[in-house]
Write an enzyme that holds these catalytic residues in place. Structure first.
Site, PDB file in Angstrom:
ATOM      1  N   ALA A 145       0.818  -1.214  -0.108  1.00 31.09           N
ATOM      2  CA  ALA A 145      -0.131  -0.074  -0.112  1.00 31.09           C
ATOM      3  C   ALA A 145       0.736   1.223   0.027  1.00 31.09           C
ATOM      4  O   ALA A 145       0.369   2.511   0.392  1.00 31.09           O
ATOM      5  CB  ALA A 145      -0.874  -0.032   1.184  1.00 31.09           C
ATOM      6  N   CYS A 146       2.268   1.276  -0.416  1.00 34.89           N
ATOM      7  CA  CYS A 146       2.939   2.438  -0.488  1.00 34.89           C
ATOM      8  C   CYS A 146       2.841   3.400  -1.293  1.00 34.89           C
ATOM      9  O   CYS A 146       2.035   3.303  -2.371  1.00 34.89           O
ATOM     10  CB  CYS A 146       4.603   2.035  -0.286  1.00 34.89           C
ATOM     11  SG  CYS A 146       4.892   0.767   0.967  1.00 34.89           S
ATOM     12  N   THR A 147       3.181   4.642  -1.080  1.00 33.66           N
ATOM     13  CA  THR A 147       3.296   5.715  -2.286  1.00 33.66           C
ATOM     14  C   THR A 147       4.342   6.277  -2.057  1.00 33.66           C
ATOM     15  O   THR A 147       5.347   6.701  -1.161  1.00 33.66           O
ATOM     16  CB  THR A 147       2.227   6.778  -1.681  1.00 33.66           C
ATOM     17  OG1 THR A 147       1.011   6.145  -1.457  1.00 33.66           O
ATOM     18  CG2 THR A 147       1.945   7.699  -2.953  1.00 33.66           C
ATOM     19  N   ASN A 158       5.988   6.344   1.855  1.00 32.92           N
ATOM     20  CA  ASN A 158       5.265   6.157   2.889  1.00 32.92           C
ATOM     21  C   ASN A 158       5.240   4.416   3.093  1.00 32.92           C
ATOM     22  O   ASN A 158       4.885   3.839   2.046  1.00 32.92           O
ATOM     23  CB  ASN A 158       3.840   6.565   3.043  1.00 32.92           C
ATOM     24  CG  ASN A 158       3.522   7.835   3.192  1.00 32.92           C
ATOM     25  OD1 ASN A 158       4.418   8.433   3.570  1.00 32.92           O
ATOM     26  ND2 ASN A 158       2.193   8.324   3.033  1.00 32.92           N
ATOM     27  N   GLU A 189       8.118  -0.132  -3.379  1.00 27.77           N
ATOM     28  CA  GLU A 189       6.514   0.588  -3.815  1.00 27.77           C
ATOM     29  C   GLU A 189       5.947  -0.974  -4.115  1.00 27.77           C
ATOM     30  O   GLU A 189       6.332  -1.116  -5.509  1.00 27.77           O
ATOM     31  CB  GLU A 189       6.883   1.491  -4.807  1.00 27.77           C
ATOM     32  CG  GLU A 189       5.264   1.824  -5.257  1.00 27.77           C
ATOM     33  CD  GLU A 189       4.585   2.774  -4.418  1.00 27.77           C
ATOM     34  OE1 GLU A 189       3.305   2.688  -4.259  1.00 27.77           O
ATOM     35  OE2 GLU A 189       5.163   3.568  -3.308  1.00 27.77           O
TER      36      GLU A 189
END
Length: 455
Positions: free
Chosen positions: A8-10, A29, A100
């Protein structure tokens, strides 16, 4: 919507001519679980280190050089499921953030399946960052590992030094490409393959698995009549992208290119963009802390309840830590690099500046188990966020005031420390950088403990 735990990273990448001060920046994140502590450590350099690596997660194994360089990292509180060191800067000024999480399409995975015991997110920083002296070397080392051992996941990996930033993507079990971010540009990425046209005649700006063109041709994987678009060949284009991934890219590009009109679910948004203004480290932090502010989709805004829940925001409850790795144009790597680290949810936490030249981290940053404890930096920031979260209208202003005061203090601290550090070298430099970084971290913890007590 069902997604895997580490998915779920950005991310954001910024070239040196796209930033206000000539910095190269990468940030991300780390999104996984809503209560899963992270630590922050410094691994010292060694000439007699471990000579092999074996994952506690999937059994991935590989030999390692005896000589390892010093680096910072944010491992998880337990190694039971893998190390997940995630992000750091080494003694040569190389920054790395991994990963990511992305998704490959079925036709590609049928031709080259993911490798169950191949390298995964949890191992990538550990087996790469301590052994490279430039960002480009980092791409080559990780690319060689993926090509030889295979990978267990589709991922995007960020590399940078004070000269350039690179984005590396694995598209299947053994095939990968990497693109250099142009100096005057930026990129934001959100859980989907991002690299588009690959120019195989431009090795200065692209790197790739040596046989990727033959692989794609042999298995008839290219849906385009001409060219080689990595996203189109290896990636996805589905409902999850439209609701979970694309809106975050849309919002990042809206922040930095407000004059450009795009649909939230556009599948043709460019990977590389030139921002309308020069970008600062504050802009990178603002993006990673964002939640669709000033749009109908802000979950804590005043829009229609359906719109407020329509898309997944950049900053959310499952963020374990957020970081911006900034490489400034100083010749000393320890002074050039700043590891800006926000423990917990970025929107509710604060980014503390740790110089790359530190020799140790505060004790509270090395503590924290699965159950809450007041002497853990992760839990201090997480607790404040949990208290504010259901009462934003009542407590949001108090949180913002604490963040504002700390951000201004950190800005002054960096300016003052830079001036002192320019005249120092060796042990004197590392002592100063460690001292100032520790003081900033301790102030942040003090202010957040006071905030939680008041709430």
């Amino acid at each position: 919507m069902s997604v895997s735990p580490y998915s779920a990273c950005t991310s954001i990448l910024i070239g040196k001519a796209a930033s206000v001060d000539g910095s190269v920046m990468i940030g991300r994140n780390e999104d996984s679980r809503p209560a899963w502590p992270k630590h922050f450590v410094v691994h010292p350099a060694t000439k007699d280190g471990q000579t092999s690596f074996e994952s506690t997660d999937n059994g991935f194994k590989m030999p390692l050089p005896k000589t390892a360089y010093k680096y910072t990292a944010t491992p998880e509180w337990t190694a039971k499921y893998g190390l997940f060191e995630e992000d750091g800067i080494n003694q040569y000024g190389v920054a790395m953030s991994a990963t990511e999480s992305t998704y490959a399409n079925d036709r590609v995975l049928a031709a080259d399946p993911l490798v169950k015991d191949g390298i995964g997110e949890e191992a990538m920083v550990t087996v790469t960052l301590p052994y490279v002296k430039t960002a480009r070397e980092g791409v080559r080392r990780l690319g060689t590992i993926v090509s030889h051992y295979g990978t267990s996941e589709a991922n995007g990996i960020l590399f940078a030094d004070r000269t350039e930033a690179w984005y590396f993507e694995t598209g299947s079990g053994h095939y990968w490409v990497a693109q250099r971010i142009p100096d005057d540009s930026y990129a934001v990425v959100a859980n989907q393959m991002a690299i588009q046209t690959v120019d195989f005649n431009d090795p200065a700006n692209f790197m790739w698995q040596p046989h990727i063109q033959e692989f794609v041709q042999q298995h008839s994987l290219n849906p385009q009549r001409s060219g080689f678009n990595f996203r189109e060949i290896f990636g996805t284009n589905n409902q999850m992208d439209a609701y979970y991934n694309l809106p975050r890219v849309w919002y990042g590009q809206k922040m930095f290119n407000p004059s450009t009109q795009q649909a939230t679910d556009s599948h043709v948004m460019p990977f590389i963009r030139q921002a309308e203004k020069l970008l600062s480290v504050e802009d990178a932090k603002a993006f990673l802390s964002s939640h669709f502010q000033e749009t109908a989709y802000d979950p804590i805004g005043s829009g229609d309840p359906v719109d407020r829940k329509r898309f997944r925001p950049v900053s959310l409850a499952t963020t374990q830590e957020s970081h911006v790795l900034q490489l400034r144009q100083y010749s000393q790597p320890g002074l050039s690099g700043i590891h800006w680290l926000a423990m917990g949810v970025a929107a509710q936490s604060v980014y503390v500046p740790f110089y790359a030249g530190i020799t140790e981290t505060p004790a509270d940053y090395q503590r924290g188990l699965e159950t809450y404890s007041p002497d853990s930096a992760y839990w201090v920031f997480k607790q404040a966020g949990v208290l504010v979260d259901p009462h934003y209208k009542q407590f949001g202003d108090q949180l913002k005031q604490t963040q504002k005061e700390l951000n201004q203090h950190f800005g002054r601290s960096v300016l003052q420390t830079d001036q002192q550090a320019k005249r120092l070298a060796g042990i004197e430099l590392s002592t100063l950088l460690t001292q100032e970084s520790t003081q900033n971290a301790e102030l942040a913890l003090k202010k957040y403990r006071e905030l939680s007590a008041e709430l």
